[in-house]
Motif scaffolding. Structure first.
Motif, PDB file in Angstrom:
ATOM      1  N   UNK A  65      46.835  19.353  74.538  1.00  0.00           N
ATOM      2  CA  UNK A  65      47.946  20.286  74.679  1.00  0.00           C
ATOM      3  C   UNK A  65      47.620  21.525  75.483  1.00  0.00           C
ATOM      4  N   UNK A  66      46.408  21.622  76.024  1.00  0.00           N
ATOM      5  CA  UNK A  66      46.019  22.795  76.815  1.00  0.00           C
ATOM      6  C   UNK A  66      46.259  22.551  78.297  1.00  0.00           C
ATOM      7  N   UNK A  67      46.570  23.626  78.994  1.00  0.00           N
ATOM      8  CA  UNK A  67      46.566  23.572  80.452  1.00  0.00           C
ATOM      9  C   UNK A  67      45.105  23.502  80.892  1.00  0.00           C
ATOM     10  N   UNK A  68      44.808  22.700  81.911  1.00  0.00           N
ATOM     11  CA  UNK A  68      43.396  22.488  82.258  1.00  0.00           C
ATOM     12  C   UNK A  68      43.205  22.478  83.762  1.00  0.00           C
ATOM     13  N   UNK A  69      42.110  23.098  84.188  1.00  0.00           N
ATOM     14  CA  UNK A  69      41.692  23.046  85.594  1.00  0.00           C
ATOM     15  C   UNK A  69      40.211  22.721  85.633  1.00  0.00           C
ATOM     16  N   UNK A  70      39.837  21.750  86.456  1.00  0.00           N
ATOM     17  CA  UNK A  70      38.439  21.335  86.586  1.00  0.00           C
ATOM     18  C   UNK A  70      37.992  21.459  88.040  1.00  0.00           C
ATOM     19  N   UNK A  71      36.757  21.871  88.231  1.00  0.00           N
ATOM     20  CA  UNK A  71      36.131  21.880  89.557  1.00  0.00           C
ATOM     21  C   UNK A  71      34.781  21.201  89.421  1.00  0.00           C
ATOM     22  N   UNK A  72      34.610  20.073  90.103  1.00  0.00           N
ATOM     23  CA  UNK A  72      33.429  19.240  89.859  1.00  0.00           C
ATOM     24  C   UNK A  72      32.802  18.780  91.164  1.00  0.00           C
ATOM     25  N   UNK A  73      31.575  18.284  91.049  1.00  0.00           N
ATOM     26  CA  UNK A  73      30.904  17.688  92.196  1.00  0.00           C
ATOM     27  C   UNK A  73      30.186  16.421  91.745  1.00  0.00           C
ATOM     28  N   UNK A  74      29.851  15.581  92.713  1.00  0.00           N
ATOM     29  CA  UNK A  74      29.031  14.406  92.443  1.00  0.00           C
ATOM     30  C   UNK A  74      28.208  14.094  93.685  1.00  0.00           C
ATOM     31  N   UNK A  75      26.918  13.934  93.488  1.00  0.00           N
ATOM     32  CA  UNK A  75      26.015  13.616  94.597  1.00  0.00           C
ATOM     33  C   UNK A  75      25.372  12.269  94.317  1.00  0.00           C
ATOM     34  N   UNK A  76      25.541  11.355  95.249  1.00  0.00           N
ATOM     35  CA  UNK A  76      24.952  10.020  95.132  1.00  0.00           C
ATOM     36  C   UNK A  76      23.828   9.892  96.141  1.00  0.00           C
ATOM     37  N   UNK A  77      22.638   9.598  95.670  1.00  0.00           N
ATOM     38  CA  UNK A  77      21.459   9.499  96.541  1.00  0.00           C
ATOM     39  C   UNK A  77      20.825   8.129  96.413  1.00  0.00           C
ATOM     40  N   UNK A  78      20.736   7.424  97.540  1.00  0.00           N
ATOM     41  CA  UNK A  78      20.139   6.090  97.502  1.00  0.00           C
ATOM     42  C   UNK A  78      18.627   6.196  97.399  1.00  0.00           C
ATOM     43  N   UNK A  79      18.079   5.356  96.537  1.00  0.00           N
ATOM     44  CA  UNK A  79      16.626   5.233  96.415  1.00  0.00           C
ATOM     45  C   UNK A  79      16.160   4.110  97.337  1.00  0.00           C
ATOM     46  N   UNK A  80      16.831   2.991  97.238  1.00  0.00           N
ATOM     47  CA  UNK A  80      16.678   1.889  98.182  1.00  0.00           C
ATOM     48  C   UNK A  80      18.084   1.592  98.693  1.00  0.00           C
ATOM     49  N   UNK A  81      18.246   0.676  99.666  1.00  0.00           N
ATOM     50  CA  UNK A  81      19.606   0.404 100.144  1.00  0.00           C
ATOM     51  C   UNK A  81      20.557  -0.078  99.053  1.00  0.00           C
ATOM     52  N   UNK A  82      20.025  -0.586  97.944  1.00  0.00           N
ATOM     53  CA  UNK A  82      20.900  -1.137  96.915  1.00  0.00           C
ATOM     54  C   UNK A  82      20.824  -0.410  95.575  1.00  0.00           C
ATOM     55  N   UNK A  83      20.076   0.683  95.520  1.00  0.00           N
ATOM     56  CA  UNK A  83      20.026   1.448  94.273  1.00  0.00           C
ATOM     57  C   UNK A  83      20.248   2.927  94.573  1.00  0.00           C
TER      58      UNK A  83
END
Lengths: 305, 122
Positions: A65-83
């Motif tokens: 029931x609350x008004x909500x505002x979110x500010x987020x980030x996500x960083x994806x880093x490959x270790x190998x080409x498939x992970x």
């Protein structure tokens, strides 16, 4: 290549009414002729180097029931080409409720399983939401653990007699969020089953494989609709095993190095929230922007992408 | 971290990245004959990509509606513009529907592929 970032709104957290089973998700993926863009409700089915910054969400009335505002980030880093390792976090403002820094979420992904002729792709992952990393309204006293599978299928392999359907793609996600402790302050912490899918119509695909689009803006658009769902399946309080979810129509503007996505957030029912919210995201393709530095896998013995 | 700090961080990052050399998956932006178009018998296939391509690992195959391979020359980039790939067609094409299958490796080694039809009018 993406973080699944679900807030476990069970037990003590449910008391603040802040639970929202919305999944900021990110990166893009390429399989055969198909580019699966980063989607905002569920993850796409690939592993890649990307930075989603920022993801901004506004909800007029969340599940509590609350008004909500979110500010987020996500960083994806490959270790190998498939992970890859994905790190996600962000801040939440609620009224009433106040401010909170969300628990750090990390995910190990393995995948890019691709059948190029059929534009079919899959990735699996295991995410952890870390206890103690959140503050204020988002403080979480226990870890959460989440196995995830993401799949995608483009329909470019349809016969050319069905050309208008060839730009269509479906993606899907299935996961389970397991709390690290069963009870908090006398309240049960349920296990949740989460699932969702997206339906996409790629105008870049249309332009390259079906018919030329002369308008330079429209040929970069991917209209889509996402559907996300979540349901307590174990250790829930009596009467609380309600399915919640969202329907998210929107559009992605995609280029070779970044994408911008905007989606409406329509609650599935009253337990999911009220009113129509909105989420927007800028996603930078680090593998394309910085292919010789942070945009490439740390270990890549065979070279290539 | 405040919202303003997040905004500043995002703006700084976007600026830094915009100044970096950018490469990407080579997507087909335009083709001659046009994707799905109708033409008189073309002498070449001209593909314009979103990024530069490496001609040694980029190629085109042309087939008729019956699936028969049409002989084509070795693909080469246009002089001074490695985003454009030109493939000569070995013989005049009789009227019919033809399929172009292409595969490309961009200069930063990303792989892409695709296919489209065009029609040669009587």
């Amino acid at each position: 290549m993406s973080s699944l970032h679900r807030r476990v709104g069970a037990g003590a957290l449910a008391a603040v009414g802040a639970a929202l089973w919305f999944t900021p998700a990110y990166p893009h993926a390429v399989c055969g002729s198909r580019i699966f863009p980063a989607t905002l409700g569920i993850d796409d089915p690939g592993v890649d180097d990307e930075l989603a910054l920022p993801t901004l969400t506004y909800l007029p009335s969340n599940s509590g029931g609350s008004q909500e505002f979110d500010a987020e980030f996500s960083w994806s880093k490959t270790i190998t080409p498939n992970t890859a390792i994905v790190v996600s976090d962000g801040a939440t403002w609620q009224h009433p409720g106040g401010y909170g820094w969300e628990p750090l979420n990390t995910e190990l992904q393995w995948g890019n399983f691709c059948w190029p002729e059929h534009e079919a792709m899959a990735t699996v992952g295991f995410a952890v939401g870390w206890a103690g990393a959140g503050t204020g309204t988002q403080a979480q006293p226990f870890n959460t653990y989440q196995p995830v599978i993401d799949v995608g299928k483009g329909f470019g392999d349809l016969p050319t007699s069905m050309n208008l359907l060839r730009p269509v793609a479906l993606t899907g996600e299935l996961s389970e969020t397991v709390p690290g402790q069963a009870w908090t302050s006398g309240n049960q912490n349920p296990t949740f089953l989460n699932w969702g899918f997206s339906v996409q119509y790629s105008l870049p695909y249309y332009n390259a494989n079906v018919g030329e689009i002369s308008n330079d803006f429209f040929k970069h658009l991917i209209p889509l609709t996402e559907f996300t769902f979540s349901k307590p399946v174990y250790n829930f309080a009596p009467g609380s095993n309600v399915t919640t979810g969202t329907i998210q129509p929107g559009v992605v503007y995609i280029t070779g190095t970044y994408q911008v996505a905007v989606e409406a957030i329509i609650p599935l029912n009253g337990a999911s929230g009220h009113g129509v919210g909105v989420v927007a995201q800028l996603d930078l393709y680090l593998d394309d922007l910085l292919p010789d530095s942070i945009g490439k896998p740390i270990f890549n013995p065979f070279g290539g992408k | 971290m405040t919202l303003r700090s997040l905004a500043r961080l995002g703006a700084s990052l976007a600026f830094a990245l915009s100044a970096a050399a950018a490469f990407a998956h080579a997507q087909l932006e335009k083709a001659v004959p046009a994707v799905g178009g109708t033409v008189s018998s073309p002498s070449e296939i001209r593909l314009e990509f979103s990024e530069g391509v490496e001609p040694r690992f980029t190629g085109v195959a042309l087939t008729s509606a019956s699936g028969a391979a049409i002989p084509v020359g070795k693909s080469a980039t246009a002089p001074g513009d490695n985003k454009i790939l030109i493939t000569k067609i070995g013989k005049p094409l009789p009227p019919g529907v033809y399929t172009v299958n292409w595969h490309a490796v961009s200069v930063d080694t990303h792989h892409t592929q695709g296919s489209f039809n065009f029609t040669v009018a009587p």
